[in-house]
Motif scaffolding. Structure first.
Motif, mmCIF file in Angstrom:
data_model
loop_
_atom_site.group_PDB
_atom_site.id
_atom_site.type_symbol
_atom_site.label_atom_id
_atom_site.label_comp_id
_atom_site.label_asym_id
_atom_site.label_seq_id
_atom_site.Cartn_x
_atom_site.Cartn_y
_atom_site.Cartn_z
ATOM 1 N N VAL A 1 0.843 -1.203 0.000
ATOM 2 C CA VAL A 1 0.000 0.000 0.000
ATOM 3 C C VAL A 1 0.873 1.247 0.000
ATOM 4 N N TYR A 2 1.930 1.222 0.788
ATOM 5 C CA TYR A 2 2.836 2.376 0.826
ATOM 6 C C TYR A 2 3.490 2.615 -0.548
ATOM 7 N N VAL A 3 3.863 1.527 -1.219
ATOM 8 C CA VAL A 3 4.453 1.653 -2.557
ATOM 9 C C VAL A 3 3.436 2.249 -3.522
ATOM 10 N N PHE A 4 2.219 1.745 -3.450
ATOM 11 C CA PHE A 4 1.150 2.217 -4.339
ATOM 12 C C PHE A 4 0.866 3.707 -4.112
ATOM 13 N N LEU A 5 0.728 4.089 -2.853
ATOM 14 C CA LEU A 5 0.455 5.495 -2.535
ATOM 15 C C LEU A 5 1.632 6.390 -2.916
ATOM 16 N N ALA A 6 2.850 5.876 -2.767
ATOM 17 C CA ALA A 6 4.025 6.647 -3.170
ATOM 18 C C ALA A 6 4.034 6.883 -4.682
ATOM 19 N N ALA A 7 3.606 5.865 -5.436
ATOM 20 C CA ALA A 7 3.531 6.007 -6.896
ATOM 21 C C ALA A 7 2.527 7.088 -7.278
ATOM 22 N N LEU A 8 1.362 7.058 -6.622
ATOM 23 C CA LEU A 8 0.360 8.099 -6.879
ATOM 24 C C LEU A 8 0.915 9.474 -6.504
ATOM 25 N N GLY A 9 1.622 9.545 -5.381
ATOM 26 C CA GLY A 9 2.189 10.816 -4.933
ATOM 27 C C GLY A 9 3.202 11.373 -5.915
ATOM 28 N N ILE A 10 4.011 10.490 -6.513
ATOM 29 C CA ILE A 10 5.012 10.934 -7.492
ATOM 30 C C ILE A 10 4.329 11.489 -8.739
ATOM 31 N N ILE A 11 3.259 10.818 -9.179
ATOM 32 C CA ILE A 11 2.510 11.306 -10.350
ATOM 33 C C ILE A 11 1.924 12.689 -10.077
ATOM 34 N N VAL A 12 1.337 12.834 -8.884
ATOM 35 C CA VAL A 12 0.772 14.132 -8.499
ATOM 36 C C VAL A 12 1.860 15.197 -8.417
ATOM 37 N N ILE B 1 3.951 0.823 -13.758
ATOM 38 C CA ILE B 1 4.529 -0.492 -14.016
ATOM 39 C C ILE B 1 5.722 -0.744 -13.099
ATOM 40 N N SER B 2 6.458 0.309 -12.749
ATOM 41 C CA SER B 2 7.588 0.168 -11.813
ATOM 42 C C SER B 2 7.085 -0.151 -10.408
ATOM 43 N N ALA B 3 5.989 0.503 -10.004
ATOM 44 C CA ALA B 3 5.404 0.213 -8.690
ATOM 45 C C ALA B 3 4.935 -1.232 -8.605
ATOM 46 N N ALA B 4 4.353 -1.736 -9.688
ATOM 47 C CA ALA B 4 3.923 -3.138 -9.723
ATOM 48 C C ALA B 4 5.130 -4.061 -9.537
ATOM 49 N N ALA B 5 6.231 -3.731 -10.201
ATOM 50 C CA ALA B 5 7.444 -4.545 -10.078
ATOM 51 C C ALA B 5 7.986 -4.526 -8.649
ATOM 52 N N LEU B 6 7.987 -3.357 -8.019
ATOM 53 C CA LEU B 6 8.478 -3.246 -6.638
ATOM 54 C C LEU B 6 7.629 -4.077 -5.683
ATOM 55 N N MET B 7 6.309 -4.092 -5.911
ATOM 56 C CA MET B 7 5.426 -4.890 -5.044
ATOM 57 C C MET B 7 5.669 -6.377 -5.244
ATOM 58 N N ILE B 8 5.983 -6.780 -6.472
ATOM 59 C CA ILE B 8 6.285 -8.189 -6.720
ATOM 60 C C ILE B 8 7.602 -8.590 -6.043
ATOM 61 N N ILE B 9 8.599 -7.724 -6.125
ATOM 62 C CA ILE B 9 9.928 -8.039 -5.601
ATOM 63 C C ILE B 9 9.989 -7.943 -4.075
ATOM 64 N N PHE B 10 9.417 -6.887 -3.519
ATOM 65 C CA PHE B 10 9.600 -6.612 -2.089
ATOM 66 C C PHE B 10 8.364 -6.883 -1.223
ATOM 67 N N CYS B 11 7.214 -7.150 -1.837
ATOM 68 C CA CYS B 11 5.986 -7.323 -1.044
ATOM 69 C C CYS B 11 5.338 -8.690 -1.243
ATOM 70 N N LYS B 12 6.067 -9.613 -1.853
ATOM 71 C CA LYS B 12 5.608 -10.992 -2.040
ATOM 72 C C LYS B 12 4.288 -11.091 -2.794
ATOM 73 N N ALA B 13 4.027 -10.151 -3.695
ATOM 74 C CA ALA B 13 2.828 -10.215 -4.517
ATOM 75 C C ALA B 13 3.038 -11.233 -5.634
ATOM 76 N N LYS B 14 2.123 -12.180 -5.771
ATOM 77 C CA LYS B 14 2.255 -13.239 -6.766
ATOM 78 C C LYS B 14 1.616 -12.795 -8.093
ATOM 79 N N PRO B 15 2.403 -12.756 -9.175
ATOM 80 C CA PRO B 15 1.844 -12.334 -10.470
ATOM 81 C C PRO B 15 0.646 -13.177 -10.916
ATOM 82 N N LYS B 16 0.702 -14.499 -10.686
ATOM 83 C CA LYS B 16 -0.422 -15.355 -11.089
ATOM 84 C C LYS B 16 -1.692 -14.993 -10.327
ATOM 85 N N LYS B 17 -1.530 -14.653 -9.048
ATOM 86 C CA LYS B 17 -2.679 -14.253 -8.245
ATOM 87 C C LYS B 17 -3.233 -12.919 -8.729
ATOM 88 N N ALA B 18 -2.343 -12.025 -9.161
ATOM 89 C CA ALA B 18 -2.782 -10.724 -9.678
ATOM 90 C C ALA B 18 -3.621 -10.902 -10.933
#
Length: 456
Positions: A238-249, A285-302
């Protein structure tokens, strides 16, 4: 308007209507049949698919889908549920605000499926008629789409406006739509506050309670997400996702104040900074990659999650619908301009009616923007006016066949949230009309004020 134009327009509308009946991928796929008839049957020149918009949607949906796979969305839902259960007597106002802001954050209204059973449960336990919060909460989940910086409708509006020499960032768009849509939702919630009979005075509901099985069904269960375990990785996502939104803003803000720090490239027309549509794609797309690498998000589950699947369905819908519409309008642009010019010149706000009517047929606000905005610009309507009527692209509540509305009816165990015997007398009509009309009027006023001061 010639007979040929009318027949071809009827084919376009028929393809949209049939596609909406089948739903899901069919909306885009059946639009392809209409496109084939126009191109191969009448020899019309094919229009241009909205590839830039589609790429951004894919990036944003991938990021949101990975967030869901990480468990981060469960945490966001839990936070929302805690707020609702803390103030159950204000559920009619808090429920739509909750679904609205979840959509603003995630960029899709499909997060409502997890929250709606909770809203129904809280209302029933408090003795509040569930139709009151449920109807407006379902509407709010879709209203939030024009207020999310990563949603298809906002992305498309910014990209198409830039192509028509009206530079407006995603941040500038939501500066207009968020306050306007909040006004509309508060008005709809206020109108829903005492809607219908109280449960203890509703003879239909009381009749159901006489049946022990029905009583157990209505009051027996308890929907909640509070028992779900939230891992540290989910919170980190969630922190990664919100940070990505913050950078866009942040990039949008810097551009608004002429402090662009993005890379600049040489083009045929001179130096040009990296476009915001590419910035959004890269960051998401970079935020998605960071969540996969550092937050144990499974691509198949996504890929198997509701957010990613619904987002890809939206991509296909926008692809087919927008290509079909662009093919028709681009071939008859002079005729359309001649036919509509007098009306929109005298009353440019009437384009909002066209947006709304098209949205009734197309279950996608992004597709409405992509299909109709180029035509609106070709008619000479100023960008700030089109920004002011942006909330009017939500009209698919009118015919209650959208998944979130149907799901809401099924989630309401009390049976007070209904489709209605005559189809259009359903639980979403009143809050939907109040919200869209109020939001559009307020947005028009805000856009005028911001345009007068040079902000948009």
């Amino acid at each position: 308007m010639t007979i040929t134009m009318i027949v071809q327009l009827l084919i376009v509308l028929l393809a949209l209507w049939v596609g909406s009946r089948y739903g899901s991928l069919a909306l885009g796929a059946i639009s392809g049949i209409g496109l084939a008839i126009l191109v191969f049957g009448w020899g019309l020149k094919p229009g241009t698919p909205p590839t830039d918009v589609i790429y951004i949607i894919i990036a944003a949906v991938t990021c949101a889908g990975v967030l869901q796979a990480s468990g981060g969305m469960d945490w966001m839902i839990q936070v929302a549920e805690k707020l609702l259960r803390k103030h159950p007597d204000r559920i009619t106002f808090l429920a739509p605000l909750t679904t609205f802001f979840l959509t603003v954050l995630v960029g899709t209204g499909h997060v409502v499926y997890t929250l709606m059973p909770i809203i129904c449960d809280i209302a029933l336990k408090k003795g509040i008629r569930p139709e009151r919060p449920c109807g407006v909460a379902s509407i709010a989940s879709q209203v939030g789409i024009t207020c999310s910086p990563i949603a298809a409708a906002v992305v498309a509006f910014s990209a198409i406006s830039a192509q028509n020499n009206y530079e407006v960032s995603n941040l500038q768009i939501i500066m207009v739509t968020i306050p306007a849509c909040l006004c509309g939702l508060i008005a709809a919630a206020a109108a829903s506050y005492k809607r219908g009979k109280d449960l203890d005075k509703d003879p239909v509901f009381q009749k159901k309670l006489e049946d022990p099985a029905q009583r157990d069904y209505i009051y027996g269960g308890s929907a909640t997400t509070l028992d779900k375990k939230i891992t540290p990785e989910a919170k980190r996502a969630v922190y990664v996702f919100l940070a990505a939104l913050g950078i866009i803003v942040m990039f949008s803000l810097l551009q608004m104040f002429d402090h662009n720090i993005l890379p600049v490239y040489e083009t045929e027309k001179g130096p040009k900074p990296l476009a915001m549509n590419l910035v959004i794609q890269i960051i998401m797309i970079s935020a998605a990659a960071l969540m996969i690498i550092f937050c144990k998000a499974k691509p198949k589950k996504a890929v198997g999650g509701a957010v990613w699947q619904s987002g890809m369905v939206a991509v296909v819908a926008i692809y087919g619908i927008a290509w079909l519409a662009d093919t028709y309008f681009s071939n008859y642009m002079p005729e359309m301009q001649a036919m509509l010019k007098d009306l929109v010149s005298a009353h440019p706000w009437t384009i909002a009616i066209a947006f709304f009517l098209v949205s009734v047929l197309i279950n996608s606000q992004g597709a409405v923007v992509v299909a109709m905005l180029p035509l609106a610009y070709s008619l000479g309507i100023e960008g700030w006016i089109l920004l002011g009527v942006l909330p009017s692209v939500y009209g698919y509540f009118f015919i209650p066949n959208y998944p979130s509305d149907i799901a809401t009816v099924n989630f309401d165990r009390s049976g007070t949230t209904v489709i209605g015997k005559y189809l259009l007398n359903h639980s979403f009509m009143m809050p939907g009309l109040i919200s869209v009309i109020t939001s559009t009027i307020v947005a028009y006023g805000i856009s005028y004020l911001l345009h007068s001061t040079g902000i948009v």
